[in-house]
Scaffold this motif. Structure first.
Motif, PDB file in Angstrom:
ATOM      1  N   LEU A 192      14.851 -20.561 -42.420  1.00 39.05           N
ATOM      2  CA  LEU A 192      14.929 -21.563 -43.266  1.00 39.05           C
ATOM      3  C   LEU A 192      13.473 -22.155 -44.035  1.00 39.05           C
ATOM      4  CD1 LEU A 192      18.090 -23.723 -41.669  1.00 39.05           C
ATOM      5  CD2 LEU A 192      17.980 -21.999 -43.562  1.00 39.05           C
ATOM      6  N   SER A 193      12.787 -21.556 -43.222  1.00 42.09           N
ATOM      7  CA  SER A 193      11.282 -21.981 -43.762  1.00 42.09           C
ATOM      8  C   SER A 193      11.227 -21.546 -45.108  1.00 42.09           C
ATOM      9  CB  SER A 193      10.275 -21.336 -43.062  1.00 42.09           C
ATOM     10  OG  SER A 193      10.056 -20.074 -42.947  1.00 42.09           O
ATOM     11  N   GLU A 194      10.036 -22.142 -45.843  1.00 38.41           N
ATOM     12  CA  GLU A 194       9.731 -21.726 -47.437  1.00 38.41           C
ATOM     13  C   GLU A 194       9.461 -20.388 -47.348  1.00 38.41           C
ATOM     14  OE1 GLU A 194       6.624 -24.224 -48.607  1.00 38.41           O
ATOM     15  OE2 GLU A 194       7.375 -23.815 -50.695  1.00 38.41           O
ATOM     16  N   LYS A 195       8.899 -19.661 -46.464  1.00 35.00           N
ATOM     17  CA  LYS A 195       8.641 -18.207 -46.619  1.00 35.00           C
ATOM     18  C   LYS A 195       9.780 -17.338 -46.316  1.00 35.00           C
ATOM     19  CE  LYS A 195       5.013 -16.574 -45.741  1.00 35.00           C
ATOM     20  NZ  LYS A 195       4.107 -16.847 -44.394  1.00 35.00           N
ATOM     21  N   ASN A 196      10.929 -17.836 -45.852  1.00 35.28           N
ATOM     22  CA  ASN A 196      12.065 -16.985 -45.612  1.00 35.28           C
ATOM     23  C   ASN A 196      13.327 -17.536 -46.328  1.00 35.28           C
ATOM     24  OD1 ASN A 196      10.603 -14.931 -44.033  1.00 35.28           O
ATOM     25  ND2 ASN A 196      10.622 -16.748 -42.473  1.00 35.28           N
ATOM     26  N   MET A 197      13.509 -18.722 -46.706  1.00 33.99           N
ATOM     27  CA  MET A 197      14.719 -19.272 -47.275  1.00 33.99           C
ATOM     28  C   MET A 197      15.227 -18.595 -48.573  1.00 33.99           C
ATOM     29  SD  MET A 197      13.213 -22.807 -48.512  1.00 33.99           S
ATOM     30  CE  MET A 197      13.278 -23.083 -50.489  1.00 33.99           C
ATOM     31  N   GLU A 198      16.518 -18.606 -48.584  1.00 31.31           N
ATOM     32  CA  GLU A 198      17.049 -17.783 -50.064  1.00 31.31           C
ATOM     33  C   GLU A 198      16.307 -18.667 -51.238  1.00 31.31           C
ATOM     34  OE1 GLU A 198      19.490 -15.529 -50.317  1.00 31.31           O
ATOM     35  OE2 GLU A 198      19.719 -15.415 -47.949  1.00 31.31           O
ATOM     36  N   LEU A 199      16.081 -17.937 -52.414  1.00 34.72           N
ATOM     37  CA  LEU A 199      15.443 -18.336 -53.462  1.00 34.72           C
ATOM     38  C   LEU A 199      16.343 -17.974 -54.741  1.00 34.72           C
ATOM     39  CD1 LEU A 199      11.546 -17.060 -53.161  1.00 34.72           C
ATOM     40  CD2 LEU A 199      12.507 -19.461 -52.693  1.00 34.72           C
ATOM     41  N   ASP A 200      16.054 -18.847 -55.593  1.00 30.32           N
ATOM     42  CA  ASP A 200      16.861 -18.843 -56.971  1.00 30.32           C
ATOM     43  C   ASP A 200      16.157 -17.268 -57.286  1.00 30.32           C
ATOM     44  OD1 ASP A 200      18.803 -20.389 -56.896  1.00 30.32           O
ATOM     45  OD2 ASP A 200      17.544 -21.719 -57.968  1.00 30.32           O
ATOM     46  N   GLU A 201      16.886 -16.707 -58.326  1.00 34.41           N
ATOM     47  CA  GLU A 201      16.245 -15.409 -59.020  1.00 34.41           C
ATOM     48  C   GLU A 201      15.169 -15.942 -59.956  1.00 34.41           C
ATOM     49  OE1 GLU A 201      17.628 -12.554 -57.903  1.00 34.41           O
ATOM     50  OE2 GLU A 201      16.032 -11.832 -59.177  1.00 34.41           O
ATOM     51  N   SER A 202      15.368 -17.132 -60.465  1.00 31.19           N
ATOM     52  CA  SER A 202      14.231 -17.743 -61.589  1.00 31.19           C
ATOM     53  C   SER A 202      13.183 -18.010 -60.881  1.00 31.19           C
ATOM     54  CB  SER A 202      14.708 -19.100 -62.225  1.00 31.19           C
ATOM     55  OG  SER A 202      14.834 -19.999 -60.834  1.00 31.19           O
ATOM     56  N   VAL A 203      12.865 -18.155 -59.510  1.00 28.42           N
ATOM     57  CA  VAL A 203      11.691 -18.264 -58.597  1.00 28.42           C
ATOM     58  C   VAL A 203      10.968 -17.020 -58.647  1.00 28.42           C
ATOM     59  CG1 VAL A 203      10.595 -19.227 -56.628  1.00 28.42           C
ATOM     60  CG2 VAL A 203      12.631 -20.337 -57.355  1.00 28.42           C
ATOM     61  N   GLU A 292       5.407 -18.155 -52.639  1.00 29.44           N
ATOM     62  CA  GLU A 292       4.971 -16.890 -53.271  1.00 29.44           C
ATOM     63  C   GLU A 292       5.200 -15.631 -52.685  1.00 29.44           C
ATOM     64  OE1 GLU A 292       3.219 -19.626 -53.050  1.00 29.44           O
ATOM     65  OE2 GLU A 292       2.614 -20.308 -54.925  1.00 29.44           O
ATOM     66  N   ILE A 293       4.786 -15.599 -51.304  1.00 25.31           N
ATOM     67  CA  ILE A 293       5.093 -14.495 -50.349  1.00 25.31           C
ATOM     68  C   ILE A 293       6.668 -14.115 -50.313  1.00 25.31           C
ATOM     69  CG2 ILE A 293       4.988 -13.516 -47.836  1.00 25.31           C
ATOM     70  CD1 ILE A 293       2.076 -14.895 -47.841  1.00 25.31           C
ATOM     71  N   ASN A 294       7.576 -15.137 -50.233  1.00 26.54           N
ATOM     72  CA  ASN A 294       8.904 -15.127 -50.086  1.00 26.54           C
ATOM     73  C   ASN A 294       9.398 -14.409 -51.188  1.00 26.54           C
ATOM     74  OD1 ASN A 294      11.518 -15.491 -49.691  1.00 26.54           O
ATOM     75  ND2 ASN A 294      11.414 -17.618 -49.256  1.00 26.54           N
ATOM     76  N   ALA A 295       8.952 -14.824 -52.412  1.00 26.44           N
ATOM     77  CA  ALA A 295       9.402 -14.129 -53.839  1.00 26.44           C
ATOM     78  C   ALA A 295       8.885 -12.790 -53.869  1.00 26.44           C
ATOM     79  CB  ALA A 295       8.821 -15.154 -54.791  1.00 26.44           C
ATOM     80  N   LEU A 296       7.683 -12.651 -53.506  1.00 24.40           N
ATOM     81  CA  LEU A 296       7.108 -11.236 -53.668  1.00 24.40           C
ATOM     82  C   LEU A 296       7.947 -10.181 -52.722  1.00 24.40           C
ATOM     83  CD1 LEU A 296       3.223 -12.167 -53.687  1.00 24.40           C
ATOM     84  CD2 LEU A 296       4.690 -11.011 -55.707  1.00 24.40           C
ATOM     85  N   GLN A 297       8.265 -10.677 -51.479  1.00 20.80           N
ATOM     86  CA  GLN A 297       9.089  -9.850 -50.482  1.00 20.80           C
ATOM     87  C   GLN A 297      10.337  -9.833 -51.109  1.00 20.80           C
ATOM     88  OE1 GLN A 297       8.629 -12.482 -47.290  1.00 20.80           O
ATOM     89  NE2 GLN A 297       7.050 -10.963 -46.139  1.00 20.80           N
ATOM     90  N   ARG A 298      11.014 -10.680 -51.654  1.00 15.27           N
ATOM     91  CA  ARG A 298      12.338 -10.564 -52.381  1.00 15.27           C
ATOM     92  C   ARG A 298      12.194  -9.527 -53.603  1.00 15.27           C
ATOM     93  NH1 ARG A 298      16.094 -13.404 -49.555  1.00 15.27           N
ATOM     94  NH2 ARG A 298      14.947 -15.090 -48.401  1.00 15.27           N
ATOM     95  N   ALA A 299      11.284  -9.704 -54.376  1.00 10.42           N
ATOM     96  CA  ALA A 299      11.019  -8.846 -55.583  1.00 10.42           C
ATOM     97  C   ALA A 299      10.693  -7.246 -55.240  1.00 10.42           C
ATOM     98  CB  ALA A 299       9.780  -9.680 -56.237  1.00 10.42           C
ATOM     99  N   ALA A 300      10.255  -6.870 -53.820  1.00 16.95           N
ATOM    100  CA  ALA A 300       9.909  -5.621 -53.790  1.00 16.95           C
ATOM    101  C   ALA A 300      11.049  -4.530 -53.619  1.00 16.95           C
ATOM    102  CB  ALA A 300       9.245  -5.693 -52.294  1.00 16.95           C
ATOM    103  N   SER A 301      10.800  -3.282 -54.000  1.00 16.16           N
ATOM    104  CA  SER A 301      11.600  -2.493 -53.850  1.00 16.16           C
ATOM    105  C   SER A 301      11.554  -2.010 -52.517  1.00 16.16           C
ATOM    106  CB  SER A 301      11.449  -1.250 -54.823  1.00 16.16           C
ATOM    107  OG  SER A 301      11.669  -1.708 -55.981  1.00 16.16           O
ATOM    108  N   VAL A 302      10.182  -1.641 -52.042  1.00 19.72           N
ATOM    109  CA  VAL A 302       9.852  -1.158 -50.807  1.00 19.72           C
ATOM    110  C   VAL A 302       8.695  -1.989 -49.922  1.00 19.72           C
ATOM    111  CG1 VAL A 302       9.060   0.652 -49.120  1.00 19.72           C
ATOM    112  CG2 VAL A 302      10.190   1.335 -51.457  1.00 19.72           C
ATOM    113  N   VAL A 303       8.823  -2.377 -48.601  1.00 14.25           N
ATOM    114  CA  VAL A 303       7.701  -2.994 -48.242  1.00 14.25           C
ATOM    115  C   VAL A 303       7.023  -2.128 -47.249  1.00 14.25           C
ATOM    116  CG1 VAL A 303       7.158  -4.928 -46.583  1.00 14.25           C
ATOM    117  CG2 VAL A 303       8.721  -5.639 -48.488  1.00 14.25           C
ATOM    118  N   VAL A 304       5.815  -2.149 -47.154  1.00 19.16           N
ATOM    119  CA  VAL A 304       5.144  -1.324 -46.354  1.00 19.16           C
ATOM    120  C   VAL A 304       4.292  -2.083 -45.421  1.00 19.16           C
ATOM    121  CG1 VAL A 304       3.261   0.216 -46.477  1.00 19.16           C
ATOM    122  CG2 VAL A 304       4.881   0.344 -48.126  1.00 19.16           C
TER     123      VAL A 304
END
Ligand code: UDP
Length: 408
Positions: A192-203, A292-304
């Motif tokens: 539930l932290s900002e890093k991991n909570m669900e985000l709206d697609e718009s974010v 921002e990190i949350n959004a980038l992780q959610r946008a990624a196709s693969v995380v390395v």
């Protein structure tokens, strides 16, 4: 507003919260202080920022303090860190003196109480000198992979370790032959932290836009401090292998931590390696860029996570929670988190990693299946609620060292 325990109802089993409240009654009002070396940046700060408030909500008198250090001190402790991770680092008598003298200053200035005290990592390990004066039970919690430490540094730190009531490591294979109690304390993430909570697609969309990342092209992402042990230059080489056959872009997102002096140097190397490839995005983020990190992780196709060594690897846990297929080096705590082919992919070489990434980019069903399994693995093992329970149990174990069973 920070999340409260009840907010976790939708995420964890119902009896998890009941159990926490039951245990907490047993330790109500007890003190628990944590000490590390930075309030921001890196996995330990990430964990404490959520563990401490939740323990307080449960009635524990929990606190978090940091030691003070200057650049030479953090250079020495970074050398300790690398040496514990197995690097051959030259330690001089001057370096040990820098460590001892900063420790002495902190012994004079830090305000610790008679309490359960958890000291994190090597930087503040010398505070154990205060045990007799302050009282209480002391645990040294090591977040580093110590399976093959450089002998000299290990022996030096051991002189402090042996004075603790217990030491705790992040995964079973880090356990050492030591004449003190040893515990397994695995890290965790807060869903539930900002890093991991669900985000709206718009974010997610606006974050990509802000960093000029193409929303139509698959993103390969690594999030990490700019640290040579995270091998960001190796990630660029890996991306170039994938790029030979697949249209994709690379995002390397990271910051530096106050207690890590190597950041700027590594960032320079990364920028040089990225050269002027418009599809490589090197993002230097501030320490509070959680959303921002949350959004980038959610946008990624693969995380390395192409780490050379890794104590645990919270960035892996974070990506797994977001149902991402993770391709990561078979080192340290990553090996414990990823069952290769089931909850992600463990790799031993750049070529192997490139093969896996291409496979994921071309097989959405595989990516979805692995992502789902990854999330369930995190739910059962690596959420903050499990960690809170561990801390409550530690307080009881410290209070009753002679007992194997404590009635609650
Ligand atoms: N992190 C961050 N900003 C950054 C880089 C990392 O907030 O620029 C966070 C990351 O999301 C994770 C933690 O810091 O929660 C890193 O923990 P990990 O165990 O992966 O590595 P460590 O930095 O402790 O070696």
């Amino acid at each position: 507003m920070q999340p409260r325990l009840d907010d976790y109802k939708a995420i964890v089993r119902a009896d998890t919260l009941k159990e926490l409240r039951l245990l907490a009654k047993r330790v109500e009002g007890w003190k628990l202080q944590n000490v590390n070396s930075t309030l921001k940046g890196g996995g330990v700060a990430e964990i404490l920022s959520r563990l401490v408030p939740l323990l307080k909500e449960l009635g524990v008198d929990a606190s978090w303090k940091t030691i003070e250090g200057d650049a030479p001190f953090f250079e020495v402790t970074k050398a300790f860190h690398n040496a514990l991770h197995g690097a051959q680092v030259e330690m001089t008598p001057q370096m040990l003196e820098i460590f001892r003298s900063t420790t002495r200053k902190n012994l004079e200035t830090i305000d610790l109480q008679d309490s359960n005290t958890i000291i994190h990592d090597p930087q503040p390990i010398g505070l154990i000198e205060l045990k007799n004066k302050v009282g209480g039970n002391w645990v040294w919690r090591c977040h580093v992979d110590v399976s093959t430490p450089q002998k000299f540094v290990w022996e030096f730190l051991k002189t402090y370790m042996l004075r603790y009531d217990a030491v705790a490591f992040s995964i079973p294979s880090y356990a050492r032959r030591l004449p003190v109690r040893q515990w397994l304390l695995e890290p965790s993430i807060d869903p539930l932290s900002e890093k991991n909570m669900e985000l709206d697609e718009s974010v997610i969309t606006s974050t990509l836009e802000r960093f000029s990342i193409d929303p139509e092209k698959p993103v390969i992402l690594q999030v990490s401090r700019f640290d040579s042990l995270k091998d960001p230059v190796g990630v660029i080489e890996l991306y170039r292998l994938v790029r030979k056959k697949e249209e994709c872009q690379l995002v390397l997102a990271g910051g530096t931590a106050d207690d890590d002096p190597e950041g700027q140097k590594v960032l320079g190397e990364v920028k040089a390696a990225a050269a002027d490839d418009p599809d490589i995005h090197v993002l230097l983020l501030s320490p509070d860029s959680h959303r921002e990190i949350n959004a980038l992780q959610r946008a990624a196709s693969v995380v390395v996570q192409k780490s050379i060594r890794e104590g645990f690897g919270l960035t892996v846990t974070e990506a797994m929670w977001k149902q991402k297929p993770v391709v990561a080096s078979a080192v340290g705590g990553i090996r414990r988190q990823i069952i290769s082919g089931v909850t992600g992919f463990l790799i031993e070489s750049k070529e192997g990693a490139a093969h896996r990434i291409r496979q994921i980019l071309n097989d959405p069903d595989l990516a979805r299946g692995v992502g789902r399994a990854a999330k369930e693995m995190v739910r059962t093992r690596y959420l903050i609620t499990r960690h809170v329970k561990d801390y409550l149990l530690i307080m009881l174990a410290l209070r009753y060292p002679e007992r194997n069973v404590v009635d609650i």
